[in-house]
Design a protein around this motif. Structure first.
Motif, PDB file in Angstrom:
ATOM      1  N   LYS A  71       0.859  -1.181   0.000  1.00 38.93           N
ATOM      2  CA  LYS A  71       0.000   0.000   0.000  1.00 38.93           C
ATOM      3  C   LYS A  71       0.891   1.225   0.000  1.00 38.93           C
ATOM      4  N   GLY A  72       0.657   2.120  -0.957  1.00 34.99           N
ATOM      5  CA  GLY A  72       1.527   3.274  -1.117  1.00 34.99           C
ATOM      6  C   GLY A  72       2.694   2.999  -2.039  1.00 34.99           C
ATOM      7  N   GLY A  73       2.685   1.821  -2.671  1.00 38.24           N
ATOM      8  CA  GLY A  73       3.785   1.437  -3.555  1.00 38.24           C
ATOM      9  C   GLY A  73       3.526   1.819  -5.000  1.00 38.24           C
ATOM     10  N   THR A  74       4.467   1.435  -5.854  1.00 38.55           N
ATOM     11  CA  THR A  74       4.368   1.724  -7.290  1.00 38.55           C
ATOM     12  C   THR A  74       4.605   0.441  -8.073  1.00 38.55           C
ATOM     13  N   ALA A  75       3.879   0.280  -9.162  1.00 36.12           N
ATOM     14  CA  ALA A  75       4.023  -0.914  -9.994  1.00 36.12           C
ATOM     15  C   ALA A  75       3.806  -0.540 -11.450  1.00 36.12           C
ATOM     16  N   ALA A  76       4.450  -1.291 -12.319  1.00 37.96           N
ATOM     17  CA  ALA A  76       4.255  -1.125 -13.764  1.00 37.96           C
ATOM     18  C   ALA A  76       3.772  -2.447 -14.343  1.00 37.96           C
ATOM     19  N   ILE A  77       2.832  -2.358 -15.277  1.00 36.80           N
ATOM     20  CA  ILE A  77       2.345  -3.547 -15.987  1.00 36.80           C
ATOM     21  C   ILE A  77       2.631  -3.339 -17.475  1.00 36.80           C
ATOM     22  N   PRO A  78       3.830  -3.732 -17.931  1.00 36.46           N
ATOM     23  CA  PRO A  78       4.143  -3.556 -19.344  1.00 36.46           C
ATOM     24  C   PRO A  78       3.700  -4.769 -20.169  1.00 36.46           C
ATOM     25  N   GLY A  79       3.324  -4.515 -21.382  1.00 33.66           N
ATOM     26  CA  GLY A  79       2.945  -5.629 -22.261  1.00 33.66           C
ATOM     27  C   GLY A  79       2.539  -5.125 -23.626  1.00 33.66           C
ATOM     28  N   GLY A  80       2.749  -5.964 -24.636  1.00 31.21           N
ATOM     29  CA  GLY A  80       2.373  -5.606 -25.993  1.00 31.21           C
ATOM     30  C   GLY A  80       0.869  -5.646 -26.192  1.00 31.21           C
ATOM     31  N   PHE A  81       0.458  -5.360 -27.407  1.00 30.77           N
ATOM     32  CA  PHE A  81      -0.961  -5.325 -27.752  1.00 30.77           C
ATOM     33  C   PHE A  81      -1.608  -6.705 -27.515  1.00 30.77           C
ATOM     34  N   GLY A  82      -2.745  -6.717 -26.824  1.00 29.35           N
ATOM     35  CA  GLY A  82      -3.502  -7.952 -26.636  1.00 29.35           C
ATOM     36  C   GLY A  82      -3.032  -8.849 -25.513  1.00 29.35           C
ATOM     37  N   THR A  83      -2.089  -8.365 -24.684  1.00 28.05           N
ATOM     38  CA  THR A  83      -1.578  -9.228 -23.605  1.00 28.05           C
ATOM     39  C   THR A  83      -2.391  -9.119 -22.322  1.00 28.05           C
ATOM     40  N   GLY A  84      -3.309  -8.155 -22.249  1.00 29.64           N
ATOM     41  CA  GLY A  84      -4.205  -8.111 -21.098  1.00 29.64           C
ATOM     42  C   GLY A  84      -3.895  -7.046 -20.071  1.00 29.64           C
ATOM     43  N   LYS A  85      -3.263  -5.932 -20.473  1.00 27.84           N
ATOM     44  CA  LYS A  85      -2.959  -4.863 -19.511  1.00 27.84           C
ATOM     45  C   LYS A  85      -4.239  -4.290 -18.907  1.00 27.84           C
ATOM     46  N   THR A  86      -5.171  -3.936 -19.792  1.00 21.88           N
ATOM     47  CA  THR A  86      -6.400  -3.288 -19.317  1.00 21.88           C
ATOM     48  C   THR A  86      -7.219  -4.230 -18.445  1.00 21.88           C
ATOM     49  N   MET A  87      -7.350  -5.496 -18.853  1.00 21.91           N
ATOM     50  CA  MET A  87      -8.129  -6.448 -18.055  1.00 21.91           C
ATOM     51  C   MET A  87      -7.466  -6.702 -16.703  1.00 21.91           C
ATOM     52  N   THR A  88      -6.137  -6.737 -16.678  1.00 22.43           N
ATOM     53  CA  THR A  88      -5.426  -6.917 -15.400  1.00 22.43           C
ATOM     54  C   THR A  88      -5.722  -5.748 -14.478  1.00 22.43           C
ATOM     55  N   GLN A  89      -5.701  -4.532 -15.015  1.00 18.40           N
ATOM     56  CA  GLN A  89      -6.012  -3.373 -14.187  1.00 18.40           C
ATOM     57  C   GLN A  89      -7.468  -3.375 -13.734  1.00 18.40           C
ATOM     58  N   HIS A  90      -8.359  -3.883 -14.594  1.00 19.57           N
ATOM     59  CA  HIS A  90      -9.767  -3.990 -14.187  1.00 19.57           C
ATOM     60  C   HIS A  90      -9.892  -4.895 -12.969  1.00 19.57           C
ATOM     61  N   GLN A  91      -9.212  -6.049 -13.000  1.00 18.61           N
ATOM     62  CA  GLN A  91      -9.270  -6.980 -11.882  1.00 18.61           C
ATOM     63  C   GLN A  91      -8.720  -6.345 -10.604  1.00 18.61           C
ATOM     64  N   LEU A  92      -7.619  -5.613 -10.753  1.00 12.55           N
ATOM     65  CA  LEU A  92      -7.041  -4.950  -9.587  1.00 12.55           C
ATOM     66  C   LEU A  92      -7.986  -3.877  -9.044  1.00 12.55           C
ATOM     67  N   ALA A  93      -8.630  -3.146  -9.943  1.00  8.82           N
ATOM     68  CA  ALA A  93      -9.575  -2.113  -9.510  1.00  8.82           C
ATOM     69  C   ALA A  93     -10.769  -2.732  -8.793  1.00  8.82           C
ATOM     70  N   LYS A  94     -11.255  -3.876  -9.312  1.00  8.67           N
ATOM     71  CA  LYS A  94     -12.438  -4.508  -8.718  1.00  8.67           C
ATOM     72  C   LYS A  94     -12.144  -5.079  -7.342  1.00  8.67           C
ATOM     73  N   TRP A  95     -10.971  -5.702  -7.200  1.00  9.70           N
ATOM     74  CA  TRP A  95     -10.765  -6.566  -6.039  1.00  9.70           C
ATOM     75  C   TRP A  95      -9.735  -6.079  -5.034  1.00  9.70           C
TER      76      TRP A  95
END
Length: 589
Positions: free
Chosen positions: A227-251
């Motif tokens: 909590k209070g940290g920083t993270a990066a989710i790098p990935g090419g097109f279609g690898t699931g960056k947005t969906m991963t962030q959705h899951q993190l936002a939801k849960w």
């Protein structure tokens, strides 16, 4: 105060020039042209004033007037931010849609907050109280999930000389009047403004020793973020960056979510907005939107506003942190933001650095990520801002400048892998290319809140996956049949780890979110099977015989077969492994 004015001399896309030094201030917000487009002063010399415009400049012409406001580009803070959808400079898209339809007209000036809505206000200070920056003066039920705590603006202090009675008020009505040390009286309302490029002050920054729990096994168990940290989710097109962030936002167990869609495709943002408006918050049973603010700055919106959207989001997050809440920011994606920097830099004819990005790319990235942290606020509450930024390297090349510079300033790196995504392994985060530097800091928390063995089991799982990777190189050359049985066992257990533990189904009710106790039990049972099988192999039991029992497949499906509230079933699995072990020993005695 005399208003600063000037006339447009030159136009280059979103960048305009005024001739001479006309008295504008650096970072001052201005109105450009007859339609009063919003702009910001970004360069001053004795011969020229340079302004970036946050709206489409088509149709502007030399000679049109530019009017200074005397203030920095700021966001409006107060009740009504949550559940709202803004563009990159905090214009409410729902309100603009009512008057203008689906597209934002130039010069739109809808108020960021509803100034007519009456809020139930409970005043928390009394006449005679000494107040200072951060002091909570009133509480307002902003949504069913969040109580908004209105505060004295930072850098303001004094003695309360009048207070409003509890009741219904708009954000513009006086709540408290204070007398400042210089004798001047100041009226405080529910509303305040803050410049987006200036971090809000705090009393102390704490070490990061509490995890942001997400219910996603690969994050919580293998690569935890604090909590209070920083993270990066790098990935090419279609690898699931947005969906991963959705899951993190939801849960994630953050109190408030700030989702910044920075330069993303319009249809993706539409899906986010529609999905978030329907999602039920598992913690409260209310809609998730009751503790979420969305900033939508799509790829077809003006490029300068894309650059500002990141700062708008982080300032809103800091405001709620100051109330004592834990806030998580999902920035999707910082690459599009960096591309906006590059385009503006090119328009300004600055000397380009690597791949055309400006030389100050690293300092801008650090200024953004450094605003994360777990803080003691000015009012003695504690709150945090956690930043999780998606990075979209072209062609999935992690050696490009944005990814490499981001790695310098984040302590969690969740590397998405194209081959995993194409194999339908989600989340497609590669366990060998990812890392978390928070593991050591969080070890005491896991020991006291989950189990003393938690980090040990996590390290064993990563060790097995690393061994599997080395063995796969041999298998590609000469096949798996020539491997000794202990190495075949490593491959088999690693398959269970990959399919049964790391792979997670966002659409399965038992697997979309997994509590820490179940995550620990899953690691424990996998390693228990590994220890038992290792003993069998040591007794020269062939892997072909061990594989004949479908015990490996049963462990892969534990994530579905054992509900989150049925952890006692793990004892049955342990007994099943013991029976399997005893049977093989007896058969081959």
């Amino acid at each position: 105060m005399e208003q600063t004015m000037g006339n447009i001399y030159g136009i280059n896309g979103p960048v305009i020039y005024l001739r001479g030094n006309l008295g504008f201030k650096m970072a001052e917000m201005v109105y450009v042209g007859t339609e009063h487009l919003v702009g910001e002063v970004i360069g001053l010399t004795k011969d020229k004033t340079t302004i970036q415009v946050y709206e489409e400049t088509t149709g502007l012409k030399p000679g049109e007037e530019v009017i200074g406001t005397g203030a920095c580009l700021s966001v409006t803070l107060g009740p009504g931010i949550l559940s709202n959808i803004y563009d990159g400079i905090e214009r409410p898209l729902k309100e603009i849609q009512k008057s203008s339809g689906a597209f934002i007209p130039r010069g739109s000036s809808a108020s960021s907050l509803d100034t007519d809505k009456l809020w139930d206000v409970h005043v928390t200070v009394n006449i005679g109280d000494t107040v200072s920056g951060g002091t909570i003066i009133a509480e307002v039920p902003e949504t069913t999930a969040i109580v908004h705590k209105s505060m004295i603006p930072p850098n303001v202090s004094g003695t309360v000389i009048s207070v409003a009675k509890d009741g219904k008020y708009t954000v513009l009505e006086p709540i408290v009047t204070i007398q400042c040390p210089d004798g001047e009286e100041m009226v405080i309302t529910l509303l305040q403004k803050w410049p987006i490029r200036v971090p809000r002050p705090t009393a102390k920054r704490f070490p990061l020793d509490k995890p942001l729990l997400t219910g996603q096994r690969i994050f919580d168990s293998l690569f935890p973020i604090a909590k209070g940290g920083t993270a990066a989710i790098p990935g090419g097109f279609g690898t699931g960056k947005t969906m991963t962030q959705h899951q993190l936002a939801k849960w994630s167990d953050a109190d408030i979510i700030v989702y910044i869609g920075c330069g993303e495709r319009g249809n993706e943002m539409t899906n986010v907005l529609e999905e978030f408006s329907e999602l039920v918050d598992p913690k409260s049973g209310n809609l998730l939107l009751t503790r979420t603010v969305l900033i939508a700055n799509t790829s077809n919106m003006p490029v300068a506003a894309r650059e500002a959207s990141i700062y708008t989001g982080i300032t809103l997050a800091e405001y709620y942190r100051d109330m004592g809440y834990h806030v998580a920011i999902m920035a999707d994606s910082t690459s599009r933001w960096a591309e906006a920097l590059r385009e503006l830099s090119g328009r300004l004819e600055e000397m380009p650095a690597e791949e055309g990005f400006p030389a100050y790319l690293a300092s801008r990235l650090s200024a953004f990520y450094e605003r994360a942290g777990y803080m003691r606020n000015l009012n003695e509450t504690e709150g945090s801002v956690t930043i999780i930024g998606a990075v979209s390297p072209q062609g999935g090349d992690f050696s490009e400048p944005v990814t490499q510079n981001t790695k310098r300033f984040v302590r969690c790196f969740f590397a998405l892998d194209k081959s995993l995504a194409y194999a339908r392994h989600f989340p497609a985060i590669h366990w060998l290319n990812s890392y978390s530097e928070y593991v050591t800091d969080l070890t005491p928390w896991f020991s006291s809140n989950v189990n003393d063995n938690f980090i040990s089991y996590r390290n064993q799982l990563l060790s097995l996956l690393s061994q599997e990777n080395s063995l796969n190189e041999i298998v590609k050359l000469i096949g798996s049949d020539v491997l000794p049985d202990d190495q075949k066992l490593v491959l088999e257990i690693s398959r269970i780890i990959r399919l049964g533990f790391l792979q997670q189904n966002a659409f399965h009710k038992e697997d979309t979110y997994v509590p820490m106790d179940k995550q620990y039990k899953m690691m424990e049972i996998i390693l228990y099977l590994y220890d038992k099988c290792k003993k069998l192999v040591a007794l020269n039991m062939p892997m072909t015989l061990i594989r004949e029992n479908n015990i490996f497949e049963k462990l892969v499906s534990i994530k579905y077969d054992v509900a989150n509230d049925e952890l006692e079933k793990f004892d049955e699995y342990k007994q099943m492994i013991d029976d399997f072990y005893d049977r093989l020993i007896a058969t081959n005695a």
